[in-house]
Design a protein around this motif. Structure first.
Motif, mmCIF file in Angstrom:
data_model
loop_
_atom_site.group_PDB
_atom_site.id
_atom_site.type_symbol
_atom_site.label_atom_id
_atom_site.label_comp_id
_atom_site.label_asym_id
_atom_site.label_seq_id
_atom_site.Cartn_x
_atom_site.Cartn_y
_atom_site.Cartn_z
ATOM 1 N N GLY A 106 32.325 -0.753 -10.626
ATOM 2 C CA GLY A 106 32.002 0.169 -9.548
ATOM 3 C C GLY A 106 31.485 -0.535 -8.312
ATOM 4 O O GLY A 106 31.063 0.113 -7.371
ATOM 5 N N SER A 107 31.510 -1.847 -8.286
ATOM 6 C CA SER A 107 30.997 -2.573 -7.130
ATOM 7 C C SER A 107 32.038 -2.738 -6.037
ATOM 8 O O SER A 107 31.711 -3.173 -4.952
ATOM 9 N N ARG A 108 33.287 -2.414 -6.304
ATOM 10 C CA ARG A 108 34.352 -2.534 -5.303
ATOM 11 C C ARG A 108 34.858 -1.151 -4.898
ATOM 12 O O ARG A 108 34.921 -0.250 -5.716
ATOM 13 N N THR A 109 35.235 -1.037 -3.639
ATOM 14 C CA THR A 109 35.770 0.226 -3.144
ATOM 15 C C THR A 109 37.232 0.356 -3.553
ATOM 16 O O THR A 109 37.850 -0.600 -4.038
ATOM 17 N N GLN A 110 37.776 1.535 -3.299
ATOM 18 C CA GLN A 110 39.178 1.767 -3.646
ATOM 19 C C GLN A 110 40.102 0.895 -2.789
ATOM 20 O O GLN A 110 41.105 0.393 -3.266
ATOM 21 N N ASP A 111 39.737 0.684 -1.513
ATOM 22 C CA ASP A 111 40.535 -0.192 -0.656
ATOM 23 C C ASP A 111 40.531 -1.628 -1.176
ATOM 24 O O ASP A 111 41.563 -2.307 -1.157
#
Length: 177
Positions: A106-111
């Motif tokens: 969950g530390s990275r965004t969808q982009d």
């Protein structure tokens, strides 16, 4: 006539702390016998009654521990009520696409996840691995290597945007860190 006293905030009310008045603040204590904690969790004393107990968090959890929503219903009524609850709450299932849907912690965004997919990397890749994968892929489709190739130019632009997204995210992490 007594002389008015000067306040400690020199006329700036925003300097006052919460509940900093001189009068005592009313605090309701827990209704459990012997408990001295703040009672800020209301609980009904009886069904259909306006009277409330006021418990601290620990005693409110104890009070609600064995509460059964379906108490007093036979098996068919329980199933009918459960089915009605699920159908009424089905709208919440539609909103799941707003949550974290990808792999990882969950530390990275969808982009960022899409950029990693474009570079062919896993979600836990570190920045040196990202840079290495970008260079290897960019060398194969660079416009100097493949001139007059529209597909290669489009692929190079896609890789460039993916790298820029991941580089900006890495800079934000370093800035916060």
């Amino acid at each position: 006539m007594p002389k008015p006293r000067r306040s400690n905030d020199w006329g700036f009310p925003r300097w006052r702390g919460y509940e900093s008045e001189r009068a005592a603040a009313n605090v309701k204590l827990c209704d459990r016998h012997g408990c001295e904690e703040v009672g800020d969790c209301p609980a009904p004393k009886a069904p259909n009654s306006r009277d409330r107990w006021y418990f601290c968090q620990r005693h409110a959890a104890e009070y609600n521990q064995k509460w059964d929503y379906f108490e007093g219903l036979d098996k068919a009524e329980k199933e009918a009520r459960a089915k009605a609850e699920r159908s009424e709450n089905a709208g919440y299932a539609e909103a799941q696409h707003y949550g974290w849907g990808g792999s990882g912690d969950g530390s990275r965004t969808q982009d960022e996840m899409r950029a990693l997919d474009a570079l062919g990397l896993e979600s836990d890749a570190d920045f040196p691995a990202i840079k290495k994968a970008w260079r290897e892929k960019a060398k194969t489709v660079h416009p100097d290597v493949k001139p007059n190739d529209a597909e290669a130019a489009q692929e190079f632009q896609k890789l460039q945007v993916a790298y820029e997204v991941l580089k900006a995210a890495e800079e934000r992490r370093e800035w916060k860190g």
